[in-house]
Design a protein around this motif. Structure first.
Motif, mmCIF file in Angstrom:
data_model
loop_
_atom_site.group_PDB
_atom_site.id
_atom_site.type_symbol
_atom_site.label_atom_id
_atom_site.label_comp_id
_atom_site.label_asym_id
_atom_site.label_seq_id
_atom_site.Cartn_x
_atom_site.Cartn_y
_atom_site.Cartn_z
ATOM 1 N N GLU A 94 7.060 11.262 -9.970
ATOM 2 C CA GLU A 94 7.386 10.523 -9.426
ATOM 3 C C GLU A 94 6.155 10.251 -8.519
ATOM 4 N N GLU A 95 5.414 11.386 -8.257
ATOM 5 C CA GLU A 95 4.313 10.958 -6.496
ATOM 6 C C GLU A 95 3.026 10.805 -7.201
ATOM 7 N N GLU A 96 2.952 10.253 -8.431
ATOM 8 C CA GLU A 96 1.928 9.660 -8.666
ATOM 9 C C GLU A 96 1.429 8.883 -9.215
ATOM 10 N N VAL A 97 -0.134 8.240 -8.293
ATOM 11 C CA VAL A 97 -0.572 7.443 -7.526
ATOM 12 C C VAL A 97 -0.818 6.083 -9.222
ATOM 13 N N ILE A 98 0.210 5.292 -9.270
ATOM 14 C CA ILE A 98 -0.122 3.987 -10.247
ATOM 15 C C ILE A 98 -1.560 3.130 -9.929
ATOM 16 N N THR A 99 -2.014 2.437 -10.897
ATOM 17 C CA THR A 99 -3.478 1.201 -10.052
ATOM 18 C C THR A 99 -2.491 0.514 -11.343
ATOM 19 N N PHE A 100 -2.891 -0.853 -10.744
ATOM 20 C CA PHE A 100 -2.322 -1.249 -11.181
ATOM 21 C C PHE A 100 -3.988 -2.611 -12.461
ATOM 22 N N PRO A 101 -3.981 -2.071 -13.387
ATOM 23 C CA PRO A 101 -5.271 -2.867 -13.820
ATOM 24 C C PRO A 101 -5.741 -4.428 -13.995
ATOM 25 N N GLY A 102 -6.306 -5.169 -13.779
ATOM 26 C CA GLY A 102 -6.026 -6.283 -13.559
ATOM 27 C C GLY A 102 -6.192 -7.253 -12.706
ATOM 28 N N PHE A 103 -5.098 -6.392 -11.256
ATOM 29 C CA PHE A 103 -4.538 -6.946 -10.492
ATOM 30 C C PHE A 103 -6.194 -7.832 -9.949
ATOM 31 N N PRO A 104 -5.402 -8.201 -8.927
ATOM 32 C CA PRO A 104 -7.049 -9.101 -8.543
ATOM 33 C C PRO A 104 -7.759 -8.685 -7.306
ATOM 34 N N THR A 105 -6.673 -7.641 -6.389
ATOM 35 C CA THR A 105 -7.023 -6.921 -5.352
ATOM 36 C C THR A 105 -6.630 -5.556 -5.228
ATOM 37 N N PRO A 106 -7.237 -4.791 -5.097
ATOM 38 C CA PRO A 106 -7.280 -3.047 -5.023
ATOM 39 C C PRO A 106 -5.493 -3.204 -5.075
ATOM 40 N N LEU A 107 -5.011 -2.245 -5.209
ATOM 41 C CA LEU A 107 -3.343 -2.033 -5.507
ATOM 42 C C LEU A 107 -2.555 -0.801 -5.884
ATOM 43 N N GLU A 108 -1.953 0.272 -5.315
ATOM 44 C CA GLU A 108 -1.730 1.710 -5.926
ATOM 45 C C GLU A 108 -0.665 1.547 -5.341
ATOM 46 N N LEU A 109 -0.109 2.284 -5.650
ATOM 47 C CA LEU A 109 1.340 2.907 -5.067
ATOM 48 C C LEU A 109 2.040 3.927 -5.320
ATOM 49 N N PRO A 110 2.630 4.917 -5.367
ATOM 50 C CA PRO A 110 3.009 5.892 -5.664
ATOM 51 C C PRO A 110 4.763 5.328 -7.171
ATOM 52 N N LYS A 111 4.434 5.949 -8.065
ATOM 53 C CA LYS A 111 5.373 5.848 -9.197
ATOM 54 C C LYS A 111 6.735 5.392 -8.605
ATOM 55 N N ALA A 112 7.728 6.630 -7.566
ATOM 56 C CA ALA A 112 8.404 6.157 -7.308
ATOM 57 C C ALA A 112 8.969 4.646 -6.956
ATOM 58 N N LYS A 113 7.568 4.349 -6.242
ATOM 59 C CA LYS A 113 7.159 3.585 -4.876
ATOM 60 C C LYS A 113 7.523 1.912 -5.942
ATOM 61 N N CYS A 114 7.823 2.207 -7.396
ATOM 62 C CA CYS A 114 7.296 0.765 -8.453
ATOM 63 C C CYS A 114 8.614 0.454 -7.909
ATOM 64 N N PRO A 115 8.356 -1.034 -8.819
ATOM 65 C CA PRO A 115 9.903 -1.739 -9.018
ATOM 66 C C PRO A 115 10.101 -1.129 -10.456
ATOM 67 N N GLY A 116 11.409 -0.773 -11.022
ATOM 68 C CA GLY A 116 11.819 -0.352 -12.303
ATOM 69 C C GLY A 116 11.562 0.391 -12.340
ATOM 70 N N SER A 117 11.674 1.517 -11.499
ATOM 71 C CA SER A 117 11.662 3.006 -11.321
ATOM 72 C C SER A 117 12.906 3.428 -11.632
#
Length: 502
Positions: free
Chosen positions: A186-209
């Motif tokens: 849940e604490e693994e940091v997610i990166t979003f490939p192709g997102f136009p600006t750098p974006l990282e978020l822990p899995k638990a804080k992502c929508p759909g979790s």
């Protein structure tokens, strides 16, 4: 099945031979306040531009729309409510449970979504009787089943999900690449490939979790139907999210119609007060209290319709507000824990802050409050409706996200728009789940409020940026503005499609 409301003559006429057809939109909102409110605002905006609108609802939700219906009738706008019976009991829900804020457990969330899906047949039956049929269906992304109905009748279907484009794009990449399934912790940091600006978020804080048994299959259907739709309607405006709108259109290969901020269809106090539920206190009393405060001196604290804060967290929040020495309006929703909270308030807190604090229990006239000159800051859960209302009012924010896409909205406000400061939420308060720990301490509240409301150069710059975005938001819906033009183009294009197929 009941049809109620005004259905007067509209503009938006499209010529086809010797016949003239008014462009007719069928709106199908998700039965949750945060989704219904922008859909009612969209209905008003479309009708003000001459389109005819049918808005699907249920008896309980229709009763909550009394203010909206009265405002529509007073303005003689061509909007009608299509009331469909909601099969709560058939799907294991309490009788009358027709809105997400009435669902008491996340274990019943799937039941609620399936009950919404059961509106399919009565809605399809009504649509088959319409001559001509509506020009376009705009349905909440959660109502994947409306895609089948639209295809059966040859009607374009556009999706609406109530997110900003920034969060919608992140959500799209997340589903496209199955990012959540690949992350085990849940604490693994997610990166979003192709997102136009750098974006990282822990899995638990992502929508759909949010983990709900059986919801995976429904999510798959939602994504599949979203990709089959004819485009997206967004409650945002071009000047706020240009980069993300353009990126979204390139990635999905569909038009993204930004027609917001939808809340700005309420330009006066009467229509502002008509939004949502009836306020739990007298608006005049609230405005009178605000009139007694200096411009920009008050912090407004409100966490939306679905957040029910635990007593120990409310105590920490209250003590932080007291320590800040700033005037405040605090909207408290404690749900079934209200007796515990009332006991604490009665033990001296309310009396201690009586000269500079107003406490509202339940629903509050948020738009009226935010637009008052006394408001200098907004502590928000970062739901998109509240966030964009704060943007429109030109008010800087203290961000306190809880769940869903709210952590993404925080990123937009704090990192990109630079119109807010984080309160410092470390964990996720899942919807309809017990909150085990205090997520934010009184010292964190004090620090965030002081940072936002002080007279320093950084705070002043934040206030100036917030005011600038507020002006841009208002211009977007004025004649010739980006959203104004998009609404007119949307009506024209859907009307042309209808005439081409008739």
């Amino acid at each position: 099945m009941t049809i109620a409301g005004h259905a007067g003559d509209g503009g938006g006429d499209q010529q086809h031979g010797s016949t003239t057809t008014v462009t007719h939109f069928l709106l199908v909102p998700m039965m949750a306040q945060g989704h219904i409110i922008p859909m009612t605002d969209l209905a008003r905006l479309l009708a003000e531009h001459g389109a005819q609108v049918s808005l699907v609802t249920t008896p309980v939700n229709a009763a909550r729309m009394a203010g909206f219906v009265a405002a529509i009738e007073e303005a003689s706008l061509p909007v009608q409510l299509l009331k469909l019976p909601f099969p709560a009991a058939e799907y294991g829900l309490p009788d009358g449970c027709e809105n997400m804020d009435m669902v008491q457990s996340k274990d019943l969330f799937k039941n609620f979504i399936e009950a919404c899906g059961a509106l399919r047949e009565p809605l399809a039956a009504w649509l088959r009787q319409q001559r001509p049929p509506p020009s376009c269906v705009i349905s909440d992304v959660m109502h994947w089943w409306t895609g089948d109905i639209a295809r059966e009748l040859g009607i374009p279907r556009l999706t609406f999900n109530g997110f900003c484009t920034f969060a919608s794009l992140a959500r799209y990449i997340m589903y496209r690449d199955n990012i959540l399934e690949k992350a085990t912790d849940e604490e693994e940091v997610i990166t979003f490939p192709g997102f136009p600006t750098p974006l990282e978020l822990p899995k638990a804080k992502c929508p759909g979790s949010l983990c709900v048994p059986g919801l995976e299959q429904i999510r798959d259907k939602i994504y599949e139907e979203e990709m089959r739709s004819d485009g997206k309607v967004m409650n945002s405006f071009q000047e706020l999210e240009t980069l993300y709108i353009e990126s979204m259109e390139r990635m999905i290969g569909k038009k993204v119609w930004t027609v917001g901020p939808m809340c700005l269809c309420h330009k006066d106090r009467n229509t502002m007060a008509a939004r949502g539920n009836k306020a739990s206190m007298d608006e005049a009393q609230c405005l009178q209290w605000l009139d007694s405060k200096k411009p920009g001196s008050v912090i407004f604290v409100s966490f939306g319709s679905l957040v029910s804060t635990e007593p120990q967290q409310l105590v920490e929040l209250g003590m932080g507000l007291e320590a800040s020495k700033r005037p405040f309006i605090w909207v408290i929703k404690a749900g079934n824990k209200s007796p515990e909270v009332e006991e604490w308030l009665a033990e001296g807190f309310e009396e201690c802050v009586i000269d500079r604090g107003m406490i509202i229990r339940g629903w509050a006239p948020q738009m009226l409050i935010l637009w008052h000159q006394a408001i200098g800051g907004f502590m928000t859960h970062c739901g998109w409706n509240s966030t964009i209302e704060g943007i429109c009012a030109g008010v800087p924010m203290v961000t306190w996200p809880h769940f869903a896409e709210q952590f993404l909205n925080e990123k937009l406000v704090v990192d990109l728009l630079k119109t807010g400061v984080e309160v410092g939420v470390k964990g996720v308060t899942q919807w309809a789940s017990e909150q085990k720990d205090v997520m934010v301490t009184r010292n964190a509240v004090l620090t965030a409020v002081s940072t936002l409301m002080n007279d320093g150069e950084a705070a002043e710059e934040m206030r100036m940026r917030a005011k600038d975005f507020g002006m841009k938001a208002r211009r977007a819906l004025e004649e010739g503005g980006s959203s104004y033009n998009n609404i007119r183009l949307l009506i024209q294009e859907m009307g042309h499609k209808q005439n081409a197929s008739s």
